[in-house]
Design a protein around this motif. Structure first.
Motif, mmCIF file in Angstrom:
data_model
loop_
_atom_site.group_PDB
_atom_site.id
_atom_site.type_symbol
_atom_site.label_atom_id
_atom_site.label_comp_id
_atom_site.label_asym_id
_atom_site.label_seq_id
_atom_site.Cartn_x
_atom_site.Cartn_y
_atom_site.Cartn_z
ATOM 1 N N HIS A 156 91.190 -51.568 -8.165
ATOM 2 C CA HIS A 156 92.137 -50.427 -7.359
ATOM 3 C C HIS A 156 91.421 -50.778 -5.836
ATOM 4 C CE1 HIS A 156 92.725 -46.540 -6.073
ATOM 5 N NE2 HIS A 156 91.596 -46.282 -5.627
ATOM 6 N N GLN B 284 85.387 -40.009 -6.103
ATOM 7 C CA GLN B 284 86.735 -39.949 -6.350
ATOM 8 C C GLN B 284 87.534 -40.874 -6.574
ATOM 9 O OE1 GLN B 284 87.605 -37.482 -2.647
ATOM 10 N NE2 GLN B 284 86.493 -35.980 -3.501
ATOM 11 N N GLU B 285 87.300 -41.937 -5.713
ATOM 12 C CA GLU B 285 88.068 -43.392 -5.762
ATOM 13 C C GLU B 285 87.907 -43.943 -7.383
ATOM 14 O OE1 GLU B 285 90.258 -44.633 -3.775
ATOM 15 O OE2 GLU B 285 90.031 -42.565 -2.648
ATOM 16 N N THR C 22 87.880 -36.844 -14.406
ATOM 17 C CA THR C 22 88.401 -37.683 -15.569
ATOM 18 C C THR C 22 88.624 -37.100 -16.967
ATOM 19 O OG1 THR C 22 86.519 -38.992 -16.019
ATOM 20 C CG2 THR C 22 87.999 -40.121 -14.518
ATOM 21 N N ALA D 142 93.810 -44.748 -13.625
ATOM 22 C CA ALA D 142 94.923 -45.660 -13.334
ATOM 23 C C ALA D 142 94.995 -46.617 -14.377
ATOM 24 C CB ALA D 142 94.811 -46.202 -11.762
ATOM 25 N N THR E 149 89.878 -42.229 -9.758
ATOM 26 C CA THR E 149 91.141 -42.710 -9.719
ATOM 27 C C THR E 149 91.568 -43.928 -10.349
ATOM 28 O OG1 THR E 149 91.490 -41.444 -7.469
ATOM 29 C CG2 THR E 149 93.132 -43.285 -8.057
#
Length: 370
Positions: A41, A74-75, A130, A82, A78
């Motif tokens: 990511h 947050q990243e 999550t 993903a 994500t």
């Protein structure tokens, strides 16, 4: 039911967040680690600069660190979602996430009066976004017991790569570290010094590229003997293990000091930096055994020039990426943090005192329930 875990990590290269969905089966001695899905990511250029700015003392550190901690959380969340989407797996099927976070300061024993290690990427945020229990903060329990808190991967390497032959596993990320797996048992490991971090810095400075693809630019240059001698004179290379390092020691200022007073072609500096990585890794491998199998993972496994430098320095060793041994070289470290989360969730030890210098084995990390 599948034994699924996600490993998340961002290393000293600060190029992306690795997210690896792993299925474990078997037991210690016959543990199987199957990568169900994996991805990188991307970290934005703005966030990368914010991370790098926190890797050295500066103004308003606490405010900047607090905000970046949440942003990175947050990243990381994500990235986890993903990789689940790519695999077609529902979050409810995952036992836990193991998140290393992003190191912004690592001060091991001997570097400051009170050693510490700081990783950002708020695990509370990851668990909340999550819906998956998250295990994080893996380094500090080992440090509380007098250890270096790093490297953490040798215990995982021992679990999945051990055989009846002498093997060494080298992870070449921003920094490089070695795991020694002796045929007769026992495990030892330590950081060997810089990996890709300075190679990436130098090519970005002179060519605007994020990394030296296949090591082509380094291969076009020639090793500068005096510069190599100056760089290899750093006392870290001859210091005894246990030892760990990071950008605090091996950074652009370190390189600039060594280059002072010399006229150097940029490609020759790149070649010399590649030789420093290969020489420091090879020295550790040779000290371990006269010959055997060297398994390479991390970004350095994709650098063909660097792999050839290792082969030249280690003619009695077979040198190959971990792909040939069951785990894609790009995802070994991410899989390792999935394994560490599994150890913690099962109440099992995750450190290796022979590697870190800790007083004893211990469970690593804190558990942040979904």
């Amino acid at each position: 039911m599948a034994d699924l875990y996600i490993g998340l990590m961002s290393g000293t290269s600060i190029d992306s967040i690795d997210a690896v969905l792993v299925e474990f089966s078997g037991t210690d001695g016959s543990l199987r680690c199957q990568t169900r899905a994996a991805l990188g990511h991307p970290i934005t250029a703005e966030m990368r600069e914010a991370i790098l700015a926190l890797c050295a003392p500066g103004p308003s550190e606490l405010d900047r660190a607090g905000q970046l901690d949440r942003q990175l959380g947050q990243e990381f969340a994500t990235a986890a979602l993903a990789v689940l989407q790519e695999a077609g797996v529902d979050p409810s099927a995952v036992t836990a996430i193991g998140s290393h976070g992003q190191t912004v300061r690592h001060r091991p024993p001997g570097s400051v009066s009170i050693p510490f290690s700081l990783q950002l990427g708020d695990p509370n945020t990851i668990a909340a976004l999550t819906g998956i229990t998250t295990v994080a903060d893996f380094r500090r329990r080992d440090m509380a017991l007098g250890g270096q808190g790093a490297p953490l991967m040798p215990a995982f390497h021992n679990a999945v790569f051990r055989t009846d032959r002498d093997r060494a596993v080298v992870n070449i990320g921003g920094m490089a570290n070695i795991t020694e797996l002796a045929a007769g048992g026992g495990v030892r490991g330590y950081d060997t010094g810089p990996g890709n971090a300075l190679l990436d810095y130098w090519i970005k400075l002179h060519r605007g590229a994020p990394y030296d693809a296949d090591g082509a630019w380094a291969a076009s240059g020639s090793v500068h003997p005096e510069l190599l001698s100056r760089l290899m004179a750093d006392p870290f290379f001859t210091a005894p293990a246990p030892k760990s390092t990071g950008r605090e020691a091996f950074n652009p200022s370190w390189l600039e000091l060594a280059c002072a007073g010399m006229e150097l072609a940029p490609a020759d500096v790149q070649a010399t930096l590649a030789e420093v990585t290969a020489a420091s890794v090879a020295e550790g491998v040779r000290e371990f055994a006269k010959g055997g199998e060297l398994l390479v993972c991390g970004g350095g496994a994709r650098n063909q020039d660097l792999m050839e430098r290792l082969r030249r320095r280690l003619p009695t060793w077979s040198v190959a990426a971990t792909d040939q041994y069951g785990i894609d070289a790009d995802w070994v470290e991410g899989a390792g943090f999935a394994w560490l989360a599994r150890q913690t969730m099962r109440g099992l030890n995750g450190n290796c005192p022979a590697v870190t210098g800790a007083e004893r084995e211990t469970i690593l990390g804190g558990i942040f329930p979904a």
